[in-house]
Design a protein around this motif. Structure first.
Motif, mmCIF file in Angstrom:
data_model
loop_
_atom_site.group_PDB
_atom_site.id
_atom_site.type_symbol
_atom_site.label_atom_id
_atom_site.label_comp_id
_atom_site.label_asym_id
_atom_site.label_seq_id
_atom_site.Cartn_x
_atom_site.Cartn_y
_atom_site.Cartn_z
ATOM 1 N N ALA A 152 0.836 -1.210 0.000
ATOM 2 C CA ALA A 152 0.000 0.000 0.000
ATOM 3 C C ALA A 152 0.870 1.258 0.000
ATOM 4 C CB ALA A 152 -0.922 -0.019 1.216
ATOM 5 N N ILE A 153 1.947 1.246 0.813
ATOM 6 C CA ILE A 153 2.856 2.411 0.864
ATOM 7 C C ILE A 153 3.513 2.617 -0.510
ATOM 8 C CG2 ILE A 153 4.977 3.342 1.896
ATOM 9 C CD1 ILE A 153 4.232 1.836 4.477
ATOM 10 N N GLN A 154 3.933 1.511 -1.129
ATOM 11 C CA GLN A 154 4.590 1.612 -2.439
ATOM 12 C C GLN A 154 3.632 2.219 -3.482
ATOM 13 O OE1 GLN A 154 7.892 0.037 -3.816
ATOM 14 N NE2 GLN A 154 8.410 0.770 -1.792
ATOM 15 N N TYR B 71 14.215 2.288 -0.403
ATOM 16 C CA TYR B 71 12.786 1.956 -0.392
ATOM 17 C C TYR B 71 12.040 2.665 -1.526
ATOM 18 C CZ TYR B 71 8.276 0.744 1.657
ATOM 19 O OH TYR B 71 7.021 0.222 1.864
ATOM 20 N N ALA B 72 12.512 3.887 -1.827
ATOM 21 C CA ALA B 72 11.800 4.695 -2.827
ATOM 22 C C ALA B 72 12.238 4.390 -4.251
ATOM 23 C CB ALA B 72 12.022 6.179 -2.522
ATOM 24 N N MET B 73 13.285 3.582 -4.420
ATOM 25 C CA MET B 73 13.862 3.427 -5.753
ATOM 26 C C MET B 73 12.880 2.826 -6.767
ATOM 27 S SD MET B 73 16.360 4.516 -7.310
ATOM 28 C CE MET B 73 17.363 5.201 -6.019
ATOM 29 N N SER B 74 12.115 1.813 -6.366
ATOM 30 C CA SER B 74 11.156 1.202 -7.303
ATOM 31 C C SER B 74 10.090 2.203 -7.747
ATOM 32 C CB SER B 74 10.474 -0.010 -6.666
ATOM 33 O OG SER B 74 11.165 -1.143 -7.028
ATOM 34 N N PRO B 75 9.388 2.862 -6.800
ATOM 35 C CA PRO B 75 8.413 3.869 -7.235
ATOM 36 C C PRO B 75 9.063 5.000 -8.027
ATOM 37 C CG PRO B 75 8.196 3.463 -4.873
ATOM 38 C CD PRO B 75 9.354 2.673 -5.341
ATOM 39 N N PHE B 76 10.296 5.379 -7.629
ATOM 40 C CA PHE B 76 11.008 6.445 -8.346
ATOM 41 C C PHE B 76 11.216 6.043 -9.808
ATOM 42 C CE2 PHE B 76 15.122 8.080 -9.871
ATOM 43 C CZ PHE B 76 14.883 9.443 -9.808
ATOM 44 N N LEU B 77 11.556 4.766 -10.042
ATOM 45 C CA LEU B 77 11.772 4.287 -11.413
ATOM 46 C C LEU B 77 10.453 3.977 -12.134
ATOM 47 C CD1 LEU B 77 14.772 1.857 -10.755
ATOM 48 C CD2 LEU B 77 14.877 4.046 -11.943
ATOM 49 N N THR B 83 4.658 -8.830 -7.572
ATOM 50 C CA THR B 83 3.927 -9.248 -6.377
ATOM 51 C C THR B 83 2.841 -8.238 -6.021
ATOM 52 O OG1 THR B 83 5.887 -10.365 -5.581
ATOM 53 C CG2 THR B 83 4.192 -9.947 -3.961
ATOM 54 N N ALA B 84 3.173 -6.944 -6.147
ATOM 55 C CA ALA B 84 2.180 -5.898 -5.860
ATOM 56 C C ALA B 84 1.001 -6.038 -6.817
ATOM 57 C CB ALA B 84 2.824 -4.523 -5.985
#
Lengths: 162, 158
Positions: A152-154, B71-77, B83-84
């Protein structure tokens, strides 16, 4: 000297976590890995915190616990998690193992595709208890979990970085 | 504890500056790691402000920033992990989904092509006569990963 005690405590707890997680992984494989890691993390944090309090009699040294959290989870995200689940890393190692002749797109797709990836992920999700498999159907467990909170955060962050 | 609170405050300011900077660059259709610079500037500020617990405060701020950046690298890219996607599909179908239905959520193009492009851009692999070969740098990383997997007794990843 609480400053040095905090640093020593957090590094000490991180080293113990690192050594024990290797021992656990070697014996359990990647079945229920997140559950094992969280359990190990909390046990070390509780025991480490008690030892620090007994040795220093200063509650400020408990700051070593959030510091330990940041160290361990940076390692889990940057090295352990990527090695275990990253598609990029899987593709890289597949290409490397093909040697100097390399590998074609079609050959790579045979070794690694959505069918294989889905099977791997479902195996991991069912073994960790996130997902249940019954009568040929996969369903979410009806409870929140650290992993679902992370997802959810992601999603929020994906919007933030759009 | 004041030092820790100050370093956390500096982190929040660095985070907001990073998001603002990232959005500014995105409006010019750029996605650059330069937007993470506010975290480095924050470290200098923390070093200048620390008083009673200097080492702890510097460690705390540094690891908080490192943790966030990883932690932010995936959303940043702009990546949403497989899995999500699986969990998201299951959450919108409380009655459950079969493996075949779940497979339609994922696409080979998205899973493989985008990541191969990333590997080529990062210089870890190269394409020669329609075949993919690991570069020297990519090979060293792959060797390290294979060794690490053997230590943990992990088989194939993904």
């Amino acid at each position: 000297m609480p400053d040095l005690s905090i640093i020593a405590g957090s590094i000490g707890m991180s080293i113990i976590f690192f050594l024990l997680h290797i021992a656990i992984m070697r014996n359990t494989g990647d079945r229920g890995v997140m559950r094992w890691l969280l359990l190990l993390f909390f046990i070390i944090a509780i025991i480490g915190g008690i030892i620090e309090l007994v040795l220093t009699s200063n509650p400020i040294t408990l700051v070593s616990i959030p510091l330990y959290f940041l160290m361990v989870f940076s390692y889990v995200l940057a090295i352990f998690g990527i090695t275990l689940t990253s598609v990029r890393i899987q593709l890289l190692t597949t290409i490397y193992q093909a040697g100097s002749l390399g590998i074609s797109y079609r050959q790579m797709q045979k070794k690694y595709n959505r069918k294989i990836l889905l099977a791997n992920r479902l195996k991991r999700l069912t073994s960790s208890g996130e997902v249940i498999y019954e009568k040929g159907v996969y369903q979410l467990r009806g409870r929140e979990s650290p992993f679902r909170i992370h997802v959810a955060i992601q999603r929020v962050m994906l919007d933030l970085y759009k | 504890m004041t030092d820790i609170a100050i370093s956390f405050g500096v982190f929040v300011v660095a985070f907001m500056s990073h998001i603002g900077f990232h959005r500014f660059l995105r409006r010019r259709s750029k996605r650059s790691l330069v937007s993470f610079v506010p975290f480095a500037i924050g470290l200098i500020v923390v070093i200048l402000l620390v008083d009673t617990l200097p080492l702890t405060t510097i460690f705390f701020y540094s690891f908080l920033s490192i943790f966030y950046c990883i932690y932010a690298m995936s959303p940043f890219l702009g990546d949403e992990g497989p899995t999500a996607k699986i969990l998201s599909a299951l959450s919108t179908h409380p009655q459950g989904l079969t493996e075949n239905r779940l497979r339609s959520v994922l696409s080979d193009v998205e899973i493989i092509d985008k990541r191969i492009d990333d590997l080529i851009h990062s210089g870890w692999i190269t394409k020669k006569d329609s075949r993919f070969i690991s570069t020297h740098r990519g090979g060293r990383i792959a060797q390290w990963i294979l060794w690490y997997r053997s230590v943990l007794r992990i088989g194939r990843s993904g």
